[in-house]
Design a protein around this motif. Structure first.
Motif, PDB file in Angstrom:
ATOM      1  N   LEU A  58       0.840  -1.200   0.000  1.00  0.00           N
ATOM      2  CA  LEU A  58       0.000   0.000   0.000  1.00  0.00           C
ATOM      3  C   LEU A  58       0.874   1.249   0.000  1.00  0.00           C
ATOM      4  CD1 LEU A  58      -2.872  -0.854   2.540  1.00  0.00           C
ATOM      5  CD2 LEU A  58      -2.967  -0.825   0.056  1.00  0.00           C
ATOM      6  N   LYS A  78       3.558   0.575  -9.982  1.00  0.00           N
ATOM      7  CA  LYS A  78       2.288   0.666  -9.239  1.00  0.00           C
ATOM      8  C   LYS A  78       1.282  -0.357  -9.749  1.00  0.00           C
ATOM      9  CE  LYS A  78       1.092   5.175  -7.822  1.00  0.00           C
ATOM     10  NZ  LYS A  78       0.556   6.487  -8.220  1.00  0.00           N
ATOM     11  N   ALA A  82      -0.425  -3.434  -7.768  1.00  0.00           N
ATOM     12  CA  ALA A  82      -1.887  -3.548  -7.682  1.00  0.00           C
ATOM     13  C   ALA A  82      -2.322  -4.969  -8.038  1.00  0.00           C
ATOM     14  CB  ALA A  82      -2.546  -2.537  -8.610  1.00  0.00           C
ATOM     15  N   ARG A  85      -1.688  -7.109  -5.095  1.00  0.00           N
ATOM     16  CA  ARG A  85      -2.708  -6.856  -4.063  1.00  0.00           C
ATOM     17  C   ARG A  85      -4.019  -7.543  -4.423  1.00  0.00           C
ATOM     18  NH1 ARG A  85      -0.915  -1.283  -3.852  1.00  0.00           N
ATOM     19  NH2 ARG A  85      -2.573  -0.790  -5.310  1.00  0.00           N
TER      20      ARG A  85
ATOM     21  N   GLN B 287      -8.039   0.660  -4.241  1.00  0.00           N
ATOM     22  CA  GLN B 287      -6.643   0.296  -4.522  1.00  0.00           C
ATOM     23  C   GLN B 287      -6.221  -0.884  -3.658  1.00  0.00           C
ATOM     24  OE1 GLN B 287      -5.013   4.230  -3.921  1.00  0.00           O
ATOM     25  NE2 GLN B 287      -4.530   4.401  -6.101  1.00  0.00           N
ATOM     26  N   LYS B 292      -6.152  -0.958 -10.115  1.00  0.00           N
ATOM     27  CA  LYS B 292      -4.968  -0.239 -10.602  1.00  0.00           C
ATOM     28  C   LYS B 292      -5.350   1.220 -10.819  1.00  0.00           C
ATOM     29  CE  LYS B 292      -3.183  -4.258 -12.945  1.00  0.00           C
ATOM     30  NZ  LYS B 292      -3.031  -4.976 -14.182  1.00  0.00           N
ATOM     31  N   ALA B 295      -7.745   1.703 -13.538  1.00  0.00           N
ATOM     32  CA  ALA B 295      -9.156   1.410 -13.252  1.00  0.00           C
ATOM     33  C   ALA B 295      -9.815   2.596 -12.553  1.00  0.00           C
ATOM     34  CB  ALA B 295      -9.273   0.162 -12.389  1.00  0.00           C
ATOM     35  N   ILE B 299     -12.946   4.799 -13.913  1.00  0.00           N
ATOM     36  CA  ILE B 299     -14.179   4.998 -13.144  1.00  0.00           C
ATOM     37  C   ILE B 299     -14.586   6.479 -13.183  1.00  0.00           C
ATOM     38  CG2 ILE B 299     -15.098   5.069 -10.775  1.00  0.00           C
ATOM     39  CD1 ILE B 299     -13.540   2.418 -10.297  1.00  0.00           C
ATOM     40  N   ALA B 375      -6.404   8.949  -9.789  1.00  0.00           N
ATOM     41  CA  ALA B 375      -5.552   7.797 -10.101  1.00  0.00           C
ATOM     42  C   ALA B 375      -4.163   7.968  -9.493  1.00  0.00           C
ATOM     43  CB  ALA B 375      -5.461   7.633 -11.619  1.00  0.00           C
ATOM     44  N   LYS B 376      -3.784   9.216  -9.259  1.00  0.00           N
ATOM     45  CA  LYS B 376      -2.435   9.506  -8.781  1.00  0.00           C
ATOM     46  C   LYS B 376      -2.295   9.289  -7.269  1.00  0.00           C
ATOM     47  CE  LYS B 376      -0.961  13.668  -9.038  1.00  0.00           C
ATOM     48  NZ  LYS B 376      -0.033  14.480  -8.353  1.00  0.00           N
ATOM     49  N   LEU B 377      -3.431   9.240  -6.567  1.00  0.00           N
ATOM     50  CA  LEU B 377      -3.369   9.055  -5.110  1.00  0.00           C
ATOM     51  C   LEU B 377      -2.682   7.736  -4.782  1.00  0.00           C
ATOM     52  CD1 LEU B 377      -6.972  10.076  -3.989  1.00  0.00           C
ATOM     53  CD2 LEU B 377      -4.871  11.265  -3.416  1.00  0.00           C
ATOM     54  N   THR B 378      -1.832   7.743  -3.762  1.00  0.00           N
ATOM     55  CA  THR B 378      -1.251   6.460  -3.356  1.00  0.00           C
ATOM     56  C   THR B 378      -2.232   5.798  -2.396  1.00  0.00           C
ATOM     57  OG1 THR B 378      -0.130   7.310  -1.428  1.00  0.00           O
ATOM     58  CG2 THR B 378       1.087   7.425  -3.485  1.00  0.00           C
ATOM     59  N   PRO B 379      -2.272   4.464  -2.388  1.00  0.00           N
ATOM     60  CA  PRO B 379      -3.275   3.782  -1.577  1.00  0.00           C
ATOM     61  C   PRO B 379      -3.223   4.222  -0.119  1.00  0.00           C
ATOM     62  CG  PRO B 379      -2.059   2.200  -2.905  1.00  0.00           C
ATOM     63  CD  PRO B 379      -1.427   3.539  -3.135  1.00  0.00           C
TER      64      PRO B 379
END
Lengths: 224, 386
Positions: A58, A78, A82, A85, B287, B292, B295, B299, B375-379
């Motif tokens: 994460l 990334k 994913a 994950r 995520q 990914k 995705a 959305i 989409a750029k946000l980290t989980p």
């Protein structure tokens, strides 16, 4: 097959880019055998959750490596992480983290969608998983209509959606009353018997006592 | 579960916001369609009316401005600055058939209508009129009126009813068969009577002419200008100058529509940005369960695309409805430049498809930046968001 499914080497994580930096992990090396039930314990704010997030891909480590089934995920893109994950790791969080606008069944199906399970198979498998956590009759309930314990059981079923080898849980009973906690622990124990590798971050002594391995994180390092 | 189902659930989660954002794009697209449709109909209608004038060209006073040229096409009353003598001199030219018109205004039931004074027998032959009901004029000085289908329907008139023009009674003796021209919405009376009641003795407004040989149009034009102080304009020339004005009107209308669209697009950007901010945690969850960045991007882009698709479809429908209601009001507004233009609204399939596609494209473009941000946000930063 390698018997070590999770391995970290000199794992470091530093938060913050400015002058104020937080050294959350300071060189953690650990190995978790396949099929084991381990706990990560330690005081709040000492890096337990950070360690779990790095193991689960994460977050990216500042330094060091994380091997999942022999693959160093610190070097993956990334999208590749994913993929891991989706297929190899299931997450359970303290605050359940279900999608509020989807039903219990759909929450599990959503995870299957990202694991590329065909839509036709999704429903049948999701219902089986709900039955496994004793919630077959709550398939069409939205998270808001379920108790905390029930939500956590849905979240466990979701974590199992793509039949992952590893289940990572961050304080899974931290937000539950004792009755719900027992119910959830019972399901975790049953799941462990199916051969899944389970790593739980917890404050609960009861969970820690059941674990085969206990890692204690203090000040960002593993206490031996 | 599929991405589309997930998107639909997301959109309907906050129904109020969904409806208001949809309204934004719907209004934008509706005004786009309505303004384009009204503009397009004005052009079509003016073109049709110009061809319905009959004849090869019109003879107008040499100082007639473009505004009045539009008046000839749309059937509005124009100034009576030609004298009847000019008509007689022009009519004497061999090979030329010419009829005079004196256009004036009167009111029926408080609505302004145009009255045309004309030479009954000559005009009927020139225009090829046929009767729908009643009789046509028996003489050049019969104090009576013949109306068109448009006037009959608009004011619910029948043969035998009586109209008052400048305080004098005019019985309706006949109704023309539909001509699909301004003749349908004009009151026709003999020229001599018109000149008397409007106190315009010896005056006419313009003339229409047919030549026996089109190849000699230039010769005839010269001959006409030699015998009278007039200008000769072919129907094409007349039409082009009017269309030029309408073109600039259309550009203005399109600019207004463009502003509406840009406002709608920013409405979508705003909604999607708010959604990304509010749903950070949810993005993190997606995520964590294996979505990914691609995705997540898909959305959010799909969500804004659906706004565009629905907004486009509803907007096109609403736009045509508006243009159907507004067009006749514009047409009947006596102060409007295009008075007398009997505009209808026709559904242009190409406009429908283009508008919906345009709406989808605009919405997708508006959704790109918010989707990219999502989409750029980290989980972990998304999931840790409280």
């Amino acid at each position: 097959m390698n018997n070590i499914i999770i391995k970290t080497e000199n794992l470091e994580k530093i938060y913050g880019k400015s002058q104020v930096k937080t050294h959350a992990l300071k060189g953690v090396s650990m190995e978790i055998p396949r099929g084991s039930f381990s706990c990560i314990i330690g005081p709040s704010g000492h890096g337990k959750s950070t360690l779990l997030h790095l193991i689960g891909g994460l977050d990216k480590p500042t330094k060091g490596d994380v091997f999942i089934d022999g693959v160093n995920i610190a070097e993956l893109s990334k999208a590749e992480i994913a993929e891991i994950r989706a297929k190899k790791i299931g997450f359970v969080f303290q605050f359940f983290n279900l999608l509020g606008n989807l039903t219990a069944l759909e929450n599990i199906q959503a995870a299957m969608m990202f694991g590329k399970v065909a839509p036709k198979e999704q429903k049948e498998r999701a219902l089986e998983l709900l039955a496994l956590v004793g919630l077959a009759d709550k398939a069409n309930a939205k998270p808001g209509e379920l108790s905390g314990g029930q939500q956590q059981r849905v979240s466990i079923a979701r974590a199992l959606a793509n039949d992952p080898d590893i289940l990572l849980m961050d304080e899974p009973t931290g937000n539950l009353d004792s009755e719900s906690e027992q119910e959830v622990l019972k399901h975790i124990a049953e799941i462990h018997k199916t051969g899944k590798t389970i790593a739980i971050v917890t404050h609960s002594n009861e969970i820690a006592q059941q674990a085969e391995m206990v890692f204690e994180v203090r000040d960002g390092t593993l206490k031996v | 579960m599929s991405i589309l189902k997930l998107v639909a659930r997301n959109l309907l989660r906050r129904k109020g916001r969904f409806v208001f954002t949809l309204l934004g794009i719907t209004i934008g697209m509706a005004s786009f369609v309505a303004l384009l449709s009204i503009g397009g109909n004005m052009q079509n209608e003016v073109t049709r009316q110009a061809y319905a004038l009959g004849g090869n060209f019109v003879i107008v006073p040499d100082d007639l401005c473009v505004y009045n040229q539009i008046g000839i096409i749309t059937g509005e009353a124009i100034s009576e600055s030609l004298d009847f003598g000019a008509f007689e001199r022009i009519a004497a030219i061999e090979g030329l058939t010419v009829i005079p018109h004196l256009t004036q205004r009167t009111a029926i039931q408080n609505a302004t209508v145009t009255v045309t004074g004309m030479l009954p027998a000559e005009t009927k032959a020139f225009r090829g009129w046929e009767m729908y009901a009643g009789e046509y004029f028996a003489s050049q000085d019969q104090q009576a009126v013949v109306i068109g289908q448009g006037t009959r329907n608009r004011f619910d008139l029948e043969v035998g009813d009586e109209l008052t023009i400048r305080g004098e009674a005019f019985p309706i003796i006949g109704i023309l068969a539909a001509t699909n021209s301004n003749d349908d919405v004009t009151l026709h009376i003999p020229l001599a009577i018109a000149q008397r009641v409007f106190e315009r003795e010896g005056r006419i407004s313009f003339m229409s002419a047919i030549v026996d040989n089109m190849e000699r149009v230039d010769e005839y034009a010269t001959a006409i200008m030699n015998v009278a102080n007039v200008n000769v304009a072919t129907n094409e020339q007349l039409l082009n100058s009017v269309l030029m004005i309408l073109g600039s009107v259309n550009v203005t209308l399109q600019a207004v529509a463009g502003v509406a669209l840009i406002a709608a697009a920013f409405g979508i950007i705003n909604t999607m940005m708010t959604a990304v901010f509010e749903r950070r945690r949810e993005i993190g969850i997606l995520q964590a369960i294996g979505a990914k960045g691609r995705a997540i991007f898909k959305i959010f882009v799909l969500e804004s695309g659906i706004y565009g698709l629905l907004g486009g479809i509803i907007g096109v429908g609403a736009g045509f409805l508006v243009s159907m209601f507004v067009a006749p009001i514009v047409a009947q507004n006596n102060e409007a430049m295009l008075m007398g233009v009997t505009m209808g609204s026709s559904i242009d399939v190409q406009l429908v498809i283009t508008t919906i596609l345009f709406s989808v494209v605009i919405s997708i473009v508006a959704g790109l930046y918010p989707a990219w941000k999502a989409a750029k946000l980290t989980p972990v930063e998304a999931i840790s968001y409280e």
